[in-house]
Design an enzyme around this catalytic site. Sequence first.
Site, PDB file in Angstrom:
ATOM      1  N   CYS A  99       0.898  -1.156   0.000  1.00 24.73           N
ATOM      2  CA  CYS A  99       0.000   0.000   0.000  1.00 24.73           C
ATOM      3  C   CYS A  99       0.931   1.199   0.000  1.00 24.73           C
ATOM      4  O   CYS A  99       1.584   1.468   1.005  1.00 24.73           O
ATOM      5  CB  CYS A  99      -0.911   0.034   1.228  1.00 24.73           C
ATOM      6  SG  CYS A  99      -1.853   1.576   1.285  1.00 24.73           S
ATOM      7  N   CYS A 102      -0.549   4.227   2.508  1.00 23.84           N
ATOM      8  CA  CYS A 102      -0.548   4.086   3.974  1.00 23.84           C
ATOM      9  C   CYS A 102      -0.265   2.630   4.336  1.00 23.84           C
ATOM     10  O   CYS A 102       0.863   2.184   4.174  1.00 23.84           O
ATOM     11  CB  CYS A 102      -1.851   4.599   4.574  1.00 23.84           C
ATOM     12  SG  CYS A 102      -3.336   4.132   3.665  1.00 23.84           S
ATOM     13  N   SER A 103      -1.262   1.886   4.782  1.00 23.74           N
ATOM     14  CA  SER A 103      -0.979   0.513   5.196  1.00 23.74           C
ATOM     15  C   SER A 103      -2.169  -0.399   4.960  1.00 23.74           C
ATOM     16  O   SER A 103      -2.386  -1.334   5.716  1.00 23.74           O
ATOM     17  CB  SER A 103      -0.581   0.498   6.672  1.00 23.74           C
ATOM     18  OG  SER A 103      -1.624   1.082   7.429  1.00 23.74           O
ATOM     19  N   CYS A 104      -2.963  -0.147   3.901  1.00 22.37           N
ATOM     20  CA  CYS A 104      -4.124  -0.993   3.615  1.00 22.37           C
ATOM     21  C   CYS A 104      -3.647  -2.428   3.415  1.00 22.37           C
ATOM     22  O   CYS A 104      -2.653  -2.674   2.732  1.00 22.37           O
ATOM     23  CB  CYS A 104      -4.855  -0.496   2.372  1.00 22.37           C
ATOM     24  SG  CYS A 104      -5.462   1.179   2.574  1.00 22.37           S
TER      25      CYS A 104
END
Length: 199
Positions: A99, A102-104
């Site tokens: 991602c 961000c951190s999906c």
Amino acid sequence: MSHDDLSEIEARVLALESLLVEKGLVTSEEVDQVVYRFEHDIGPLLGARVVARAWTDPKFKQRLLADGSAAIAELGIAIPDLHLEVVENLAGLHNLVVCTLCSCYPWFVLGLPPVWYKSAPYRSRAVLEPRAVLREFGVELPESTEVKVWDSSADLRYLVLPARPPGTEGWTEEELVAIVDRDSMIGTALPQVPDKVVP
Ligand code: FE
């Protein structure tokens, strides 16, 4: 642990939790329960079950590749309101999930993301130099293998379906589950077959 030992992210999380508790929106116990659920009840085991089923049931695999969300729901895995796309590693094609924003992460099948998945270097380098990143994870691919990088988003998550390793013919689904680790479903590892036990 003193606050000096906290990373910036840990400090921010603690600050947020304190604020939510102070405002009466959650209790610390509720936060602990959610974290426990992610670490123990969800975890990468659910993803491993999905992969092992796909390896042993070609019809399920077809449905999984066509509509990941619907197929994992068949296994009784609760899925939030977003789409799961399953990308299959093939001879000559390797998939890697990131991602960049961000951190999906497909947490509903893999649990909590590893720290490196959320790190700025991984998020940028996975796209710019995926082969170098893979090499650092110990994955050496032939030059002729294409590497596809999939950028997750808020409503679209990816799960890698690794190739079933040779030497696992005739294995049960449970035996297969045991060799599917988290990183192989992100694309930073390949499932390993343990050396044969010599009787
Ligand atoms: Fe994200």
